[in-house]
Scaffold this active site. Structure first.
Site, PDB file in Angstrom:
ATOM      1  N   HIS A  12       0.867  -1.187   0.000  1.00 36.39           N
ATOM      2  CA  HIS A  12       0.000   0.000   0.000  1.00 36.39           C
ATOM      3  C   HIS A  12       0.897   1.228   0.000  1.00 36.39           C
ATOM      4  CE1 HIS A  12      -4.073   1.792   1.206  1.00 36.39           C
ATOM      5  NE2 HIS A  12      -3.244   2.826   1.132  1.00 36.39           N
ATOM      6  N   HIS A  14       1.230   4.879  -2.200  1.00 40.12           N
ATOM      7  CA  HIS A  14       0.763   5.830  -3.218  1.00 40.12           C
ATOM      8  C   HIS A  14       1.981   6.513  -3.835  1.00 40.12           C
ATOM      9  CE1 HIS A  14      -3.607   5.891  -2.073  1.00 40.12           C
ATOM     10  NE2 HIS A  14      -3.098   5.439  -0.935  1.00 40.12           N
ATOM     11  N   ASP A  16       2.069   8.910  -5.917  1.00 40.28           N
ATOM     12  CA  ASP A  16       1.906  10.364  -5.963  1.00 40.28           C
ATOM     13  C   ASP A  16       1.940  10.980  -4.566  1.00 40.28           C
ATOM     14  OD1 ASP A  16      -0.445   9.061  -5.444  1.00 40.28           O
ATOM     15  OD2 ASP A  16      -1.638  10.058  -6.978  1.00 40.28           O
ATOM     16  N   GLY A 170      -9.881   7.941  -1.719  1.00 37.80           N
ATOM     17  CA  GLY A 170     -10.390   9.305  -1.664  1.00 37.80           C
ATOM     18  C   GLY A 170     -11.322   9.523  -0.489  1.00 37.80           C
ATOM     19  N   HIS A 197      -9.943   1.021  -0.292  1.00 39.24           N
ATOM     20  CA  HIS A 197      -9.787   1.805   0.934  1.00 39.24           C
ATOM     21  C   HIS A 197     -11.125   1.771   1.683  1.00 39.24           C
ATOM     22  CE1 HIS A 197      -6.152   3.540  -0.822  1.00 39.24           C
ATOM     23  NE2 HIS A 197      -5.958   4.280   0.249  1.00 39.24           N
ATOM     24  N   GLU A 200     -11.421   3.601   7.187  1.00 37.91           N
ATOM     25  CA  GLU A 200     -10.459   4.609   7.626  1.00 37.91           C
ATOM     26  C   GLU A 200     -11.215   5.853   8.075  1.00 37.91           C
ATOM     27  OE1 GLU A 200      -6.480   6.941   5.946  1.00 37.91           O
ATOM     28  OE2 GLU A 200      -8.005   6.244   4.531  1.00 37.91           O
ATOM     29  N   HIS A 221      -6.334  -0.085   5.037  1.00 32.90           N
ATOM     30  CA  HIS A 221      -6.562   0.478   6.375  1.00 32.90           C
ATOM     31  C   HIS A 221      -7.446  -0.443   7.229  1.00 32.90           C
ATOM     32  CE1 HIS A 221      -4.477   4.097   5.228  1.00 32.90           C
ATOM     33  NE2 HIS A 221      -5.268   4.221   4.181  1.00 32.90           N
ATOM     34  N   ASP A 278       1.788   3.638   2.926  1.00 35.48           N
ATOM     35  CA  ASP A 278       0.754   4.581   2.512  1.00 35.48           C
ATOM     36  C   ASP A 278       1.352   5.712   1.665  1.00 35.48           C
ATOM     37  OD1 ASP A 278      -1.831   5.415   2.209  1.00 35.48           O
ATOM     38  OD2 ASP A 278      -2.044   6.260   4.209  1.00 35.48           O
ATOM     39  N   ASP A 279       1.711   6.825   2.283  1.00 37.66           N
ATOM     40  CA  ASP A 279       2.301   7.969   1.560  1.00 37.66           C
ATOM     41  C   ASP A 279       3.621   8.334   2.222  1.00 37.66           C
ATOM     42  OD1 ASP A 279      -0.044   8.679  -0.261  1.00 37.66           O
ATOM     43  OD2 ASP A 279      -0.993   8.761   1.714  1.00 37.66           O
TER      44      ASP A 279
END
Length: 337
Positions: A12, A14, A16, A170, A197, A200, A221, A278-279
Site C-alpha cells: 500500500h 501511493h 503520488d 479518496g 480503501h 479509515e 486500512h 501509505d504515503d
C-alpha cells in the site's frame, strides 16, 4: 526486526504521495512553477506532515505540491521510476504502486490514459534497472464522484495490460462504496484484482460493503473493522488481506496513537494484516521505519512482525510461482527481484 529470510514487501504505497523533495524542487524550476519555498528545509513543512492532522482529507491536502509539479508526462514517468529506485535502495523485493490517473493529471490537464502509460513506462524501466519487482494499482478516486469515476476507470481499462489491480480511494466519508458497485464490477470482469480503501474515515459497515458488494480481496486500512467481531470473523474466514499503515493512521487522527492501533489485534485474530507505508513522502517515513519503530510502538512482538511480513507475501497480487521466486531469491541471498 525484519526477517531477512523473507521478502520485504510494500503493498500500500501511493506513488503520488512519495515524491522526493529534491524532485519537487527540480520540476518546479524546470517548469517555472510557484513553489512555496526553493530549498529542502523550506519546502519540507509544505509537503510533509510533522504533527497530527484533523482527518484524512486534511492529510490529503499535503498532496498539493506533489501532484502540483507533474506538469507533463515525463514528470509522471520520472516519479514512477524514482519510487521503484527508492524501493531498491531500501532493500525491498516487491512493491505495489497505486495512483489515481485523474488526480495526477488534473493540475496540468494531462491525459489520464497518458499518465497510466507514463507511470507504467517509468516503473518498468526502474524495475529492469534495479531488479525490484513492481506492479501497478490504478485508483478510481471517490472524491470526484461516481460519474467522473467512469472516465478514470476507462483510462485504466484502456491500459489493462499495464495494471494489475484496481483500488477505490479518496473521500470515503462522503462517497460510500455503494456508489461504485458497477465500476468495481466492470474492473473485476476485466480481470483486475481488487483492493478497496475502507474503514479509515467511515465505520465497519464500509469494510463489510467492500468485501460483500465490491468483492475486495484486500482492504486498505480497515481500522474500524475492529469494532465489529462478526466482521473480523468474515475477514479471517474469507482470507481478506488488510493493508495496515501505522504512521499515516496516527497522522490522520484515524487512531489516537500507535498503541491504540488495531494491527496487533488483527494479527492475534489470525487476520492477514501486513505493514505498509501509505504515503511515505508525506509521512516522512520508510517501510523499515514502519517495521522497526512504528510496529514495536504499536505493541507488535517479533512474532507479530514476522507474521505481518508473511501476510504481505501471501496477499500480494502475484502468482504462486512469482511468490516462490521471491522466496528463492531471498534464500539465495539476492535481496531484489
Amino acid at each position: 526486526m525484519i526477517d531477512p529470510t523473507l521478502p520485504l514487501i510494500d503493498l500500500h504505497h501511493h506513488l503520488d504521495g512519495s515524491l522526493r523533495l529534491e524532485t519537487i524542487l527540480d520540476l518546479g524550476r524546470q517548469h517555472n512553477l510557484p513553489l512555496p519555498a526553493w530549498d529542502l528545509e523550506g519546502l519540507r513543512p509544505h509537503v510533509q506532515v510533522s504533527e497530527k492532522q484533523p482527518g484524512v482529507m486534511a492529510f490529503i491536502e499535503k498532496f498539493k505540491w506533489m501532484t502540483g509539479v507533474l506538469a507533463d508526462l515525463d514528470a509522471c514517468r520520472r516519479v514512477a521510476y524514482e519510487n521503484v529506485e527508492d524501493a531498491a535502495r531500501e532493500g525491498l523485493d516487491y512493491i505495489e504502486l497505486r495512483f489515481s490517473p485523474v488526480f495526477m493529471a488534473e493540475p496540468f490537464g494531462l491525459n489520464p490514459r497518458g499518465v497510466v502509460e507514463a507511470v507504467a513506462d517509468g516503473a518498468a524501466a526502474a524495475a529492469r534497472a534495479t531488479g525490484v519487482r513492481a506492479n501497478l494499482i490504478g485508483i478510481i478516486s471517490r472524491t470526484y464522484g461516481p460519474q467522473a469515476a467512469w472516465g478514470e476507470l476507462q483510462a485504466i481499462l484502456e491500459c489493462r495490460d499495464l495494471v494489475t489491480a484496481l483500488d477505490l480511494a479518496g473521500d470515503e466519508a462522503n462517497y460510500p462504496g455503494s456508489l461504485f458497485v458497477e465500476h468495481i464490477r466492470k474492473a473485476r470482469d476485466a480481470g483486475l484484482r481488487i483492493t478497496i480503501h475502507a474503514g479509515e474515515a467511515a465505520g465497519p459497515e464500509s469494510v463489510r460493503q467492500a468485501v460483500e458488494e465490491l468483492g475486495a480481496e484486500r482492504i486498505g486500512h480497515a481500522i474500524r473493522a475492529v469494532e465489529d467481531e462478526a466482521l473480523m470473523d468474515l475477514l479471517a474466514r474469507e482470507r481478506i488481506g488488510i493493508e495496515a499503515n501505522l504512521t499515516s493512521n496516527v497522522q490522520t487522527s484515524s487512531v489516537p496513537d500507535y498503541p491504540q492501533h488495531p494491527l496487533r489485534r488483527f494479527l492475534e485474530r489470525g487476520l492477514l494484516a501486513s505493514i505498509n507505508t501509505d504515503d511515505p513522502g508525506i509521512s516522512n517515513i520508510t517501510l523499515r521505519y514502519e517495521y522497526e519503530v512504528a510496529a514495536p510502538a504499536a505493541g507488535l512482538t517479533q512474532a507479530d512482525i514476522r507474521q505481518a511480513q508473511i501476510n504481505a507475501l501471501e496477499t500480494a497480487f502475484l502468482s504462486a510461482d512469482e511468490k516462490q521466486h521471491l522466496l528463492e531469491r531471498r534464500a539465495a541471498g539476492q535481496p531484489h527481484g
